[in-house]
Motif scaffolding. Structure first.
Motif, mmCIF file in Angstrom:
data_model
loop_
_atom_site.group_PDB
_atom_site.id
_atom_site.type_symbol
_atom_site.label_atom_id
_atom_site.label_comp_id
_atom_site.label_asym_id
_atom_site.label_seq_id
_atom_site.Cartn_x
_atom_site.Cartn_y
_atom_site.Cartn_z
ATOM 1 N N ASN A 100 20.644 39.105 21.065
ATOM 2 C CA ASN A 100 21.364 40.261 21.606
ATOM 3 C C ASN A 100 22.291 39.822 22.732
ATOM 4 O O ASN A 100 21.849 39.486 23.833
ATOM 5 N N CYS A 101 23.608 39.842 22.476
ATOM 6 C CA CYS A 101 24.581 39.380 23.466
ATOM 7 C C CYS A 101 24.616 40.269 24.705
ATOM 8 O O CYS A 101 24.996 39.808 25.790
ATOM 9 N N THR A 102 24.235 41.538 24.569
ATOM 10 C CA THR A 102 24.242 42.440 25.714
ATOM 11 C C THR A 102 23.263 41.975 26.785
ATOM 12 O O THR A 102 23.486 42.183 27.986
ATOM 13 N N LYS A 103 22.206 41.313 26.372
ATOM 14 C CA LYS A 103 21.175 40.884 27.315
ATOM 15 C C LYS A 103 21.582 39.668 28.138
ATOM 16 O O LYS A 103 20.825 39.223 29.014
ATOM 17 N N THR A 104 22.772 39.142 27.892
ATOM 18 C CA THR A 104 23.280 38.066 28.749
ATOM 19 C C THR A 104 23.801 38.617 30.067
ATOM 20 O O THR A 104 24.186 37.843 30.951
ATOM 21 N N LEU A 105 23.818 39.929 30.192
ATOM 22 C CA LEU A 105 24.249 40.638 31.402
ATOM 23 C C LEU A 105 25.723 40.361 31.709
ATOM 24 O O LEU A 105 26.528 40.233 30.802
ATOM 25 N N ALA A 106 26.071 40.272 32.977
ATOM 26 C CA ALA A 106 27.476 40.212 33.386
ATOM 27 C C ALA A 106 27.990 38.775 33.428
ATOM 28 O O ALA A 106 27.254 37.817 33.179
ATOM 29 N N HIS A 107 29.274 38.634 33.759
ATOM 30 C CA HIS A 107 29.872 37.314 33.903
ATOM 31 C C HIS A 107 29.207 36.554 35.052
ATOM 32 O O HIS A 107 28.725 37.162 36.016
ATOM 33 N N LEU A 108 29.204 35.242 34.954
ATOM 34 C CA LEU A 108 28.744 34.410 36.057
ATOM 35 C C LEU A 108 29.634 34.676 37.266
ATOM 36 O O LEU A 108 30.844 34.448 37.227
ATOM 37 N N ASP A 109 29.034 35.153 38.339
ATOM 38 C CA ASP A 109 29.823 35.650 39.474
ATOM 39 C C ASP A 109 29.080 35.408 40.793
ATOM 40 O O ASP A 109 28.708 36.353 41.497
ATOM 41 N N PRO A 110 28.841 34.142 41.172
ATOM 42 C CA PRO A 110 28.032 33.858 42.367
ATOM 43 C C PRO A 110 28.655 34.314 43.671
ATOM 44 O O PRO A 110 27.953 34.420 44.681
ATOM 45 N N TYR A 111 29.967 34.595 43.668
ATOM 46 C CA TYR A 111 30.616 35.044 44.895
ATOM 47 C C TYR A 111 30.786 36.566 44.943
ATOM 48 O O TYR A 111 31.416 37.100 45.844
ATOM 49 N N ILE A 112 30.202 37.248 43.957
ATOM 50 C CA ILE A 112 30.168 38.723 43.894
ATOM 51 C C ILE A 112 31.576 39.295 43.990
ATOM 52 O O ILE A 112 31.891 40.115 44.848
ATOM 53 N N ARG A 113 32.428 38.858 43.084
ATOM 54 C CA ARG A 113 33.805 39.337 43.042
ATOM 55 C C ARG A 113 33.943 40.627 42.244
ATOM 56 O O ARG A 113 34.710 41.508 42.589
ATOM 57 N N GLY A 114 33.234 40.718 41.117
ATOM 58 C CA GLY A 114 33.409 41.831 40.199
ATOM 59 C C GLY A 114 34.558 41.568 39.240
ATOM 60 O O GLY A 114 35.376 40.668 39.441
#
Length: 236
Positions: A100-114
């Motif tokens: 399930n690709c949805t379970k990969t959650l959001a983009h890798l974003d360690p600096y919390i950019r959005g």
């Protein structure tokens, strides 16, 4: 030489952004990753799913000087071009056993950019670390092949910029998820040696789904000052 030029220009852009007070990530701009362990490659090979014809792989190998990661992308079998240009990102979590690709959650974003505003490819340090198509170009051909150096990802386990325990997800232009795959170690020794970084932000550990982005970023142009600083860094 090409790597040195890219690093110098990226350093100049980070300096210019800092001078202008521009920060897209809540933790600052992404750091250029130095000290990646040499000879390490992580590869994500897309599975043979019955619901899509997209096949291929995305691999990332430590740059020969330890700074950043060289990516090699080879993909084909995309659906109608009307659904493109297609996007691809490193996502924060791996693909579970059920695929399930949805379970990969959001983009890798360690600096919390959005995700918003969209990535400005002329200022890659201000983009989400995992937004590969935003920083390096969307998929507009079939088959699609590309190679490039990304300065903001790591092949060493530990920091938030590490992508080896995460996944790649392919999207339509409206962000519908089409297929996904996990990165796995295919060459070298996946170590926990922490790379160093240069930038305005702080590299953090693996991230949870980022909170809604409520800040904004001024769209400052690529300035002569940034070029000057970059060239100064190159020839220092």
């Amino acid at each position: 030489m090409q790597s040195s030029i890219l690093i110098a220009l990226a350093t100049g852009l980070t300096f210019a952004n800092a001078q202008a007070g521009v920060t897209t990530g809540k933790l600052g701009d992404a750091a250029i990753v130095n000290g990646n362990p040499l000879g390490v490659t992580y590869t994500a090979t897309l599975p043979n799913r019955p619901d899509t014809n997209i096949r291929g792989y995305i691999s990332g190998t430590s740059n020969s000087n330890g700074t950043g990661v060289n990516f090699n992308i080879n993909l084909s079998g995309f659906p109608s071009p009307s659904l493109g240009p297609f996007l691809y990102h490193v996502h924060d979590q791996p693909v579970p056993a059920d695929g399930n690709c949805t379970k990969t959650l959001a983009h890798l974003d360690p600096y919390i950019r959005g995700e918003d505003p969209p990535c400005d490819a002329t200022q890659p340090a201000t983009c989400q670390s995992g937004d590969l198509s935003g920083k390096h170009g969307k998929i507009s051909t079939d088959p699609f092949q590309a190679t490039y150096l990304d300065l903001y990802l790591s092949t060493a386990a530990g920091p938030g910029s590490f992508f080896g325990n995460r996944s790649i997800v392919i999207h339509t232009s409206n962000k519908t998820r089409l297929t996904c795959a996990n990165f796995t170690l295919t060459s070298g020794n996946g170590s926990s040696v922490a790379p160093s970084g240069t930038g305005t932000g702080t590299v953090t550990g693996p991230t949870a789904p980022p909170p809604p982005f409520t800040g904004g970023a001024a769209a400052n142009a690529f300035s002569l000052g940034a070029v000057a600083v970059g060239l100064a860094a190159l020839f220092w």
